[in-house]
Design a protein around this motif. Structure first.
Motif, PDB file in Angstrom:
ATOM      1  N   GLU A 110       0.812  -1.215   0.000  1.00 23.06           N
ATOM      2  CA  GLU A 110       0.000   0.000   0.000  1.00 23.06           C
ATOM      3  C   GLU A 110       0.849   1.269   0.000  1.00 23.06           C
ATOM      4  O   GLU A 110       0.347   2.354  -0.273  1.00 23.06           O
ATOM      5  CB  GLU A 110      -0.933   0.007   1.220  1.00 23.06           C
ATOM      6  N   ASN A 111       2.133   1.137   0.331  1.00 23.77           N
ATOM      7  CA  ASN A 111       3.004   2.309   0.401  1.00 23.77           C
ATOM      8  C   ASN A 111       3.423   2.762  -0.996  1.00 23.77           C
ATOM      9  O   ASN A 111       3.466   1.973  -1.939  1.00 23.77           O
ATOM     10  CB  ASN A 111       4.255   1.994   1.226  1.00 23.77           C
ATOM     11  N   GLU A 112       3.751   4.047  -1.101  1.00 26.02           N
ATOM     12  CA  GLU A 112       4.234   4.566  -2.386  1.00 26.02           C
ATOM     13  C   GLU A 112       5.609   4.001  -2.706  1.00 26.02           C
ATOM     14  O   GLU A 112       5.904   3.683  -3.861  1.00 26.02           O
ATOM     15  CB  GLU A 112       4.292   6.090  -2.347  1.00 26.02           C
ATOM     16  N   THR A 113       6.466   3.896  -1.703  1.00 25.72           N
ATOM     17  CA  THR A 113       7.803   3.326  -1.888  1.00 25.72           C
ATOM     18  C   THR A 113       8.164   2.441  -0.708  1.00 25.72           C
ATOM     19  O   THR A 113       7.591   2.577   0.384  1.00 25.72           O
ATOM     20  CB  THR A 113       8.880   4.431  -2.019  1.00 25.72           C
ATOM     21  N   VAL A 114       9.092   1.542  -0.946  1.00 25.82           N
ATOM     22  CA  VAL A 114       9.645   0.680   0.103  1.00 25.82           C
ATOM     23  C   VAL A 114      11.153   0.639  -0.088  1.00 25.82           C
ATOM     24  O   VAL A 114      11.667   0.984  -1.152  1.00 25.82           O
ATOM     25  CB  VAL A 114       9.068  -0.755   0.034  1.00 25.82           C
ATOM     26  N   LEU A 115      11.852   0.201   0.946  1.00 27.62           N
ATOM     27  CA  LEU A 115      13.296   0.045   0.801  1.00 27.62           C
ATOM     28  C   LEU A 115      13.588  -1.120  -0.135  1.00 27.62           C
ATOM     29  O   LEU A 115      12.926  -2.159  -0.089  1.00 27.62           O
ATOM     30  CB  LEU A 115      13.936  -0.205   2.162  1.00 27.62           C
ATOM     31  N   LEU A 116      14.576  -0.953  -0.965  1.00 28.34           N
ATOM     32  CA  LEU A 116      14.943  -1.999  -1.927  1.00 28.34           C
ATOM     33  C   LEU A 116      15.311  -3.298  -1.217  1.00 28.34           C
ATOM     34  O   LEU A 116      14.970  -4.385  -1.689  1.00 28.34           O
ATOM     35  CB  LEU A 116      16.103  -1.522  -2.803  1.00 28.34           C
ATOM     36  N   ASP A 118      14.053  -4.494   1.446  1.00 28.49           N
ATOM     37  CA  ASP A 118      12.822  -5.184   1.843  1.00 28.49           C
ATOM     38  C   ASP A 118      12.183  -5.871   0.636  1.00 28.49           C
ATOM     39  O   ASP A 118      11.622  -6.970   0.757  1.00 28.49           O
ATOM     40  CB  ASP A 118      11.835  -4.197   2.468  1.00 28.49           C
ATOM     41  N   GLU A 119      12.262  -5.215  -0.504  1.00 27.64           N
ATOM     42  CA  GLU A 119      11.726  -5.818  -1.730  1.00 27.64           C
ATOM     43  C   GLU A 119      12.534  -7.068  -2.108  1.00 27.64           C
ATOM     44  O   GLU A 119      11.964  -8.070  -2.552  1.00 27.64           O
ATOM     45  CB  GLU A 119      11.765  -4.789  -2.865  1.00 27.64           C
ATOM     46  N   ILE A 120      13.838  -7.015  -1.911  1.00 25.30           N
ATOM     47  CA  ILE A 120      14.694  -8.170  -2.185  1.00 25.30           C
ATOM     48  C   ILE A 120      14.340  -9.320  -1.247  1.00 25.30           C
ATOM     49  O   ILE A 120      14.232 -10.480  -1.670  1.00 25.30           O
ATOM     50  CB  ILE A 120      16.181  -7.794  -2.039  1.00 25.30           C
ATOM     51  N   ASN A 121      14.162  -9.017   0.037  1.00 27.23           N
ATOM     52  CA  ASN A 121      13.784 -10.044   1.009  1.00 27.23           C
ATOM     53  C   ASN A 121      12.453 -10.687   0.639  1.00 27.23           C
ATOM     54  O   ASN A 121      12.275 -11.907   0.768  1.00 27.23           O
ATOM     55  CB  ASN A 121      13.694  -9.426   2.399  1.00 27.23           C
ATOM     56  N   TYR A 122      11.532  -9.874   0.150  1.00 34.17           N
ATOM     57  CA  TYR A 122      10.237 -10.377  -0.300  1.00 34.17           C
ATOM     58  C   TYR A 122      10.401 -11.361  -1.458  1.00 34.17           C
ATOM     59  O   TYR A 122       9.783 -12.449  -1.464  1.00 34.17           O
ATOM     60  CB  TYR A 122       9.379  -9.186  -0.714  1.00 34.17           C
ATOM     61  N   LEU A 123      11.245 -11.024  -2.412  1.00 35.49           N
ATOM     62  CA  LEU A 123      11.502 -11.921  -3.540  1.00 35.49           C
ATOM     63  C   LEU A 123      12.145 -13.223  -3.075  1.00 35.49           C
ATOM     64  O   LEU A 123      11.796 -14.313  -3.556  1.00 35.49           O
ATOM     65  CB  LEU A 123      12.408 -11.236  -4.566  1.00 35.49           C
ATOM     66  N   GLU A 124      13.072 -13.124  -2.144  1.00 35.60           N
ATOM     67  CA  GLU A 124      13.764 -14.315  -1.646  1.00 35.60           C
ATOM     68  C   GLU A 124      12.815 -15.237  -0.872  1.00 35.60           C
ATOM     69  O   GLU A 124      12.912 -16.469  -0.979  1.00 35.60           O
ATOM     70  CB  GLU A 124      14.953 -13.893  -0.777  1.00 35.60           C
ATOM     71  N   GLU A 148      24.668   1.354  -3.728  1.00 34.88           N
ATOM     72  CA  GLU A 148      24.147   2.333  -2.777  1.00 34.88           C
ATOM     73  C   GLU A 148      23.206   1.667  -1.777  1.00 34.88           C
ATOM     74  O   GLU A 148      22.563   0.661  -2.086  1.00 34.88           O
ATOM     75  CB  GLU A 148      23.397   3.443  -3.518  1.00 34.88           C
ATOM     76  N   GLU A 149      23.133   2.254  -0.584  1.00 31.59           N
ATOM     77  CA  GLU A 149      22.237   1.750   0.443  1.00 31.59           C
ATOM     78  C   GLU A 149      21.026   2.668   0.578  1.00 31.59           C
ATOM     79  O   GLU A 149      21.003   3.783   0.083  1.00 31.59           O
ATOM     80  CB  GLU A 149      22.975   1.642   1.781  1.00 31.59           C
ATOM     81  N   ASN A 150      20.025   2.149   1.286  1.00 27.86           N
ATOM     82  CA  ASN A 150      18.810   2.919   1.580  1.00 27.86           C
ATOM     83  C   ASN A 150      18.114   3.437   0.320  1.00 27.86           C
ATOM     84  O   ASN A 150      17.581   4.554   0.290  1.00 27.86           O
ATOM     85  CB  ASN A 150      19.120   4.093   2.509  1.00 27.86           C
ATOM     86  N   ILE A 151      18.122   2.618  -0.714  1.00 28.92           N
ATOM     87  CA  ILE A 151      17.430   2.966  -1.956  1.00 28.92           C
ATOM     88  C   ILE A 151      15.952   2.596  -1.811  1.00 28.92           C
ATOM     89  O   ILE A 151      15.625   1.531  -1.285  1.00 28.92           O
ATOM     90  CB  ILE A 151      18.045   2.223  -3.151  1.00 28.92           C
ATOM     91  N   SER A 152      15.081   3.468  -2.276  1.00 30.79           N
ATOM     92  CA  SER A 152      13.648   3.208  -2.223  1.00 30.79           C
ATOM     93  C   SER A 152      13.096   3.019  -3.634  1.00 30.79           C
ATOM     94  O   SER A 152      13.525   3.692  -4.573  1.00 30.79           O
ATOM     95  CB  SER A 152      12.912   4.361  -1.537  1.00 30.79           C
ATOM     96  N   VAL A 153      12.135   2.101  -3.747  1.00 27.80           N
ATOM     97  CA  VAL A 153      11.486   1.831  -5.033  1.00 27.80           C
ATOM     98  C   VAL A 153       9.994   1.622  -4.784  1.00 27.80           C
ATOM     99  O   VAL A 153       9.559   1.425  -3.653  1.00 27.80           O
ATOM    100  CB  VAL A 153      12.066   0.577  -5.715  1.00 27.80           C
TER     101      VAL A 153
END
Length: 245
Positions: A110-116, A118-124, A148-153
């Motif tokens: 539901e969020n506009e962006t999330v940390l990358l 977290d998205e990677i962990n979701y895929l894994e 880079e760290e703390n990237i949002s997507v």
């Protein structure tokens, strides 16, 4: 009398001059006020139009998110039922990972962006559940090069490409199925690619995942993304490039 007449004419001329000047000022003031009213009205109309467009885009994004393929959840629940019947030790792992996947999809999605990360962990997590589900061997690699760290997507973009690889790739093959994933982030440019093999089947349905992804990208990253799709007789590859802010 001539003097008074000339003075009277002069007064009349002066009066007419002042009248013309005041009338001209009145006209300019009226035109300026009318212009201000028209511009104010046009600005309000433009703001309302933009708001309607934003509301429509937000509603459309919410609808597109809700169309994420439930195929995975149905199949996993069926497999989970089988594991529970067998009292398999893998059942608790599947339940835990599936609950985490559902939590992320419902709440973080539901969020506009999330940390990358977290998205990677979701895929894994998604990949791990699939590995438990399948009785056949599937070779899955996930290469990550992130400078880079703390990237949002935007959330739930990559999962559509991964879902597609499992649904139309792995599940169509009996043996030697593979999925190669690669995620690269360099100089504010993100590249996510998925390659999988597949077997052509008659009456195969392509689904709506890719079309939903294209529309979401147009709404979230207009003119800042590129989605390339390559398909031959046995290999399907997608590459998503996003220019991050």
């Amino acid at each position: 009398m001539l003097i008074f007449k000339n003075l009277g004419e002069m007064a009349s001329l002066e009066y007419l001059y002042k009248y013309d000047m005041y009338f001209a000022i009145f006209q300019l003031t009226f035109i300026a006020l009318l212009g201000y009213i028209i511009l104010s009205w046009l600005f309000r109309m433009w703001k309302q139009y933009k708001q309607l467009k934003n509301d429509k885009a937000s509603a459309e994004l919410a609808l597109l998110k809700s169309k994420i393929d439930p195929h995975f959840f149905f199949n996993t629940l069926n497999n989970l039922y089988g594991l529970a019947i067998k009292k398999s030790d893998e059942a608790p792992q599947v339940i835990l990972k599936l609950s985490e996947i559902m939590r992320y999809t419902i709440y973080e999605g539901e969020n506009e962006t999330v940390l990358l990360k977290d998205e990677i962990n979701y895929l894994e997590q998604y990949i791990e559940v699939h590995k438990i589900r399948y009785k056949k061997t599937v070779n899955i690699t996930f290469t990550k090069v992130i400078e880079e760290e703390n990237i949002s997507v935007a959330p739930l973009l990559f999962i559509m490409l991964l879902e597609n690889a499992f649904k139309h790739g792995v599940e169509s093959l009996t043996n030697n199925a593979y999925i190669n994933l690669e995620l690269i982030v360099k100089k504010k440019t993100l590249i996510f690619s998925v390659e999988n093999n597949f077997e052509v089947k008659e009456n195969a349905q392509t689904g709506i995942g890719i079309e939903n992804l294209k529309r979401r990208l147009q709404l979230i990253y207009p003119k800042k993304h590129e989605l390339l799709i390559h398909k031959d007789t046995s290999v399907y590859k997608t590459q998503l490039t996003i220019q991050l802010k």
